[in-house]
Design a protein around this motif. Structure first.
Motif, mmCIF file in Angstrom:
data_model
loop_
_atom_site.group_PDB
_atom_site.id
_atom_site.type_symbol
_atom_site.label_atom_id
_atom_site.label_comp_id
_atom_site.label_asym_id
_atom_site.label_seq_id
_atom_site.Cartn_x
_atom_site.Cartn_y
_atom_site.Cartn_z
ATOM 1 N N GLN A 1 1.187 -1.146 0.585
ATOM 2 C CA GLN A 1 0.174 0.014 0.197
ATOM 3 C C GLN A 1 0.459 1.000 0.127
ATOM 4 O OE1 GLN A 1 -2.150 -0.886 3.417
ATOM 5 N NE2 GLN A 1 -4.095 -1.737 2.624
ATOM 6 N N ALA A 2 1.904 1.437 1.372
ATOM 7 C CA ALA A 2 2.943 1.814 0.604
ATOM 8 C C ALA A 2 3.460 2.575 -0.281
ATOM 9 C CB ALA A 2 3.897 2.342 2.241
ATOM 10 N N LYS A 3 3.941 0.891 -1.141
ATOM 11 C CA LYS A 3 4.932 1.526 -2.551
ATOM 12 C C LYS A 3 3.576 2.377 -3.037
ATOM 13 C CE LYS A 3 6.858 -1.242 -5.761
ATOM 14 N NZ LYS A 3 7.035 -2.757 -5.760
ATOM 15 N N ILE A 4 2.698 1.749 -3.273
ATOM 16 C CA ILE A 4 1.527 2.269 -4.559
ATOM 17 C C ILE A 4 1.082 4.053 -3.876
ATOM 18 C CG2 ILE A 4 -0.977 2.345 -5.388
ATOM 19 C CD1 ILE A 4 -1.267 -0.932 -4.617
ATOM 20 N N TYR A 5 1.033 4.336 -2.846
ATOM 21 C CA TYR A 5 0.727 5.916 -2.565
ATOM 22 C C TYR A 5 2.058 6.212 -3.189
ATOM 23 C CZ TYR A 5 -1.796 9.595 0.469
ATOM 24 O OH TYR A 5 -2.558 10.535 0.607
ATOM 25 N N GLY A 6 3.530 5.941 -2.732
ATOM 26 C CA GLY A 6 3.765 6.858 -2.634
ATOM 27 C C GLY A 6 4.503 6.574 -4.324
ATOM 28 N N PHE A 7 4.052 5.998 -5.887
ATOM 29 C CA PHE A 7 4.256 6.349 -6.839
ATOM 30 C C PHE A 7 3.050 7.040 -7.609
ATOM 31 C CE2 PHE A 7 7.442 2.712 -6.986
ATOM 32 C CZ PHE A 7 8.320 3.648 -8.291
ATOM 33 N N LEU A 8 1.506 7.092 -6.811
ATOM 34 C CA LEU A 8 0.868 7.294 -7.636
ATOM 35 C C LEU A 8 -0.216 8.582 -7.241
ATOM 36 C CD1 LEU A 8 -1.320 3.977 -8.806
ATOM 37 C CD2 LEU A 8 0.217 5.954 -9.635
ATOM 38 N N VAL A 9 0.191 8.897 -5.462
ATOM 39 C CA VAL A 9 0.218 10.430 -4.881
ATOM 40 C C VAL A 9 0.898 11.691 -4.638
ATOM 41 C CG1 VAL A 9 -1.055 10.975 -3.344
ATOM 42 C CG2 VAL A 9 -0.985 8.873 -3.682
ATOM 43 N N ALA A 10 0.663 12.609 -5.307
ATOM 44 C CA ALA A 10 1.665 13.738 -4.641
ATOM 45 C C ALA A 10 2.468 13.540 -4.053
ATOM 46 C CB ALA A 10 0.686 15.231 -5.043
#
Length: 451
Positions: free
Chosen positions: A244-253
């Motif tokens: 989840q952190a990885k997804i958040y890091g890549f897809l959120v400003a």
């Protein structure tokens, strides 16, 4: 891990009133795909399906949504992964979607819907085949392409189908020794959706109508099940949080990433997210510090090595990135995307001595994943730089064939065949592509208009 920004590949939907057209990005990532397959494959087996026959697609979108389409395709939005509190909740959703496939619910939804869906499936299918091309300058392990496909508002299941899918999902989870409690928890969290207007509901609950009766019936059966009290392990929860952190890091400003994962948080997921956010924010020194701390903690993790390689590659340091891409391949030798990343870095050095190694890595990757159009494109570059024009044309034919562009596949296969030695494997393959790549009527019409 590397993640590419998606480029647009148009996929026009032929239905007007039946489809809410949305532009979406399909993304690929070895680590996320591996986790989702660990979750999904046992459920598919329990449902009597062959995992190899079921394709999974990850949609880069914060919306809460998941759906299936004809041909045994499961789509999961990144939003539904990030919203899951536990692996069991996400597995419950996957089991529910699997039940729609196993129950042939789309096929039983009536002739009107089936007739409306045909052109959509055709367009979507072509778009999915095109979901392989990435930006040429960014060698990414989250390689992406983008196409438009519909939210398919007509794919709304009946309440009877939903209840049937709930019970089937519970059965699959029971068969695999898991609790159905996560699915109940997931529905409970969003029970309020049933009183919202259709326009304000999350996409998932527009196509999967929710009701208190459904939740109560599912809860009653879960409580009576043998594995009701089985809980996710702390390790499994921690790994989901990492993803989840990885997804958040890549897809959120980046600013939102830093707010959610402040520097005071020294957990592994927080450092993972910040490493990506720093790199996206052009703060390479801080990004390197974070990723080096992760590698020091887990030196045998191929995805940390991959991410470091991506950072360096996209910062204009392909030569320096190679050691990290190479290490990721050594740790996960059967992951085709990691090999393609390494080959891209080797090609980008413009060192002809590395071309043969890049060729070998691409060949291994394409043996594992022969429909990877991006890999075929990279191989065409290797052949062209090596003076192997006919083989470069054959690789372009393979790329076009993979994305469903029959006219282009046939054209380049013919060019390659005319230059290749008769009877060689390459000549035979070019002949095969030419034979099966007869342009469709629509392609012929486009050709006539362009001429």
């Amino acid at each position: 891990m590397k993640i590419l920004k998606a480029i647009a590949v148009a996929c026009f939907l032929a239905t007007a009133s039946s489809v809410e057209a949305l532009g979406q990005s399909l993304i690929r990532d070895t680590e996320i795909e591996h986790l989702l397959r660990e979750y999904t494959d046992p459920i598919l087996v329990a449902a009597g399906l062959q995992p190899a026959d079921v394709d999974m697609y990850l949609v880069a979108d914060p919306s809460m949504n998941a759906f299936v389409t004809g041909g045994q395709n499961i789509f999961l939005y990144t939003g539904i992964i990030v919203e899951a509190s536990t692996p069991n909740q996400l597995k419950g959703v996957i089991a529910h979607e699997t039940a729609h496939i196993a129950g042939a619910h789309l096929a039983r939804s009536g002739d009107a819907m089936a007739n409306a869906a045909v052109p959509v499936y055709v367009s979507m299918g072509l778009g999915l085949l095109a979901a392989l091309a990435g930006e040429g300058g960014a060698g990414a392990a989250l390689m992406a392409s983008s196409q438009q496909f519909g939210a398919l508002s007509f794919m709304t299941y009946s309440r009877g189908q939903e209840s049937s899918a709930d019970q089937a999902a519970l059965g699959y989870l029971e068969t695999t020794g898991q609790s159905g409690r996560g699915l109940v928890e997931f529905f409970d969290r969003f029970r309020y959706q049933e009183v919202m207007s259709n326009a304000r509901r999350f996409p998932y609950f527009r196509s999967h109508p929710l009701s208190s009766h459904r939740i109560d019936a599912l809860r009653e059966n879960v409580e009576q099940s043998e594995h009701a009290q089985v809980l996710d392990s702390e390790e499994d929860i921690a790994y989901l949080q990492r993803i989840q952190a990885k997804i958040y890091g890549f897809l959120v400003a980046p600013e939102f990433v830093f707010y959610r994962y402040p520097e005071t948080d020294q957990s592994l997921p927080a450092r993972y997210a910040r490493a990506v956010a720093y790199y996206h924010d052009a703060r390479l020194d801080e990004a390197r510090e974070e990723i080096e701390s992760l590698i020091a903690e887990e030196p045998e993790n191929p995805y940390f090595q991959e991410l470091y390689g991506q950072m360096l590659f996209e910062s204009g340091r392909p030569q320096e990135s190679i050691q990290y891409h190479q290490r990721s391949v050594e740790l996960a030798p059967t992951a085709p995307l990691l090999r393609i990343n390494l080959a891209i870095a080797q090609i980008a050095t413009e060192d002809d001595q590395m071309l043969e190694e890049a060729r070998r890595n691409l060949r291994v990757a394409l043996d594992i994943e022969p429909d990877n159009a991006f890999g075929w494109y990279q191989l065409s570059i290797v052949h062209e730089r090596s003076g192997e024009t006919a083989l470069a044309q054959l690789a372009i034919a393979e790329q076009a064939f993979a994305v469903g562009n029959r006219s282009r596949a046939r054209e380049f296969a013919m060019r390659a065949r005319n230059q290749l030695q008769h009877g060689t494997p390459a000549w035979v393959r070019a002949t095969e592509i030419e034979a099966v790549s007869v342009p469709t009527a629509a392609e012929r019409r486009r050709q006539r208009r362009s001429n």
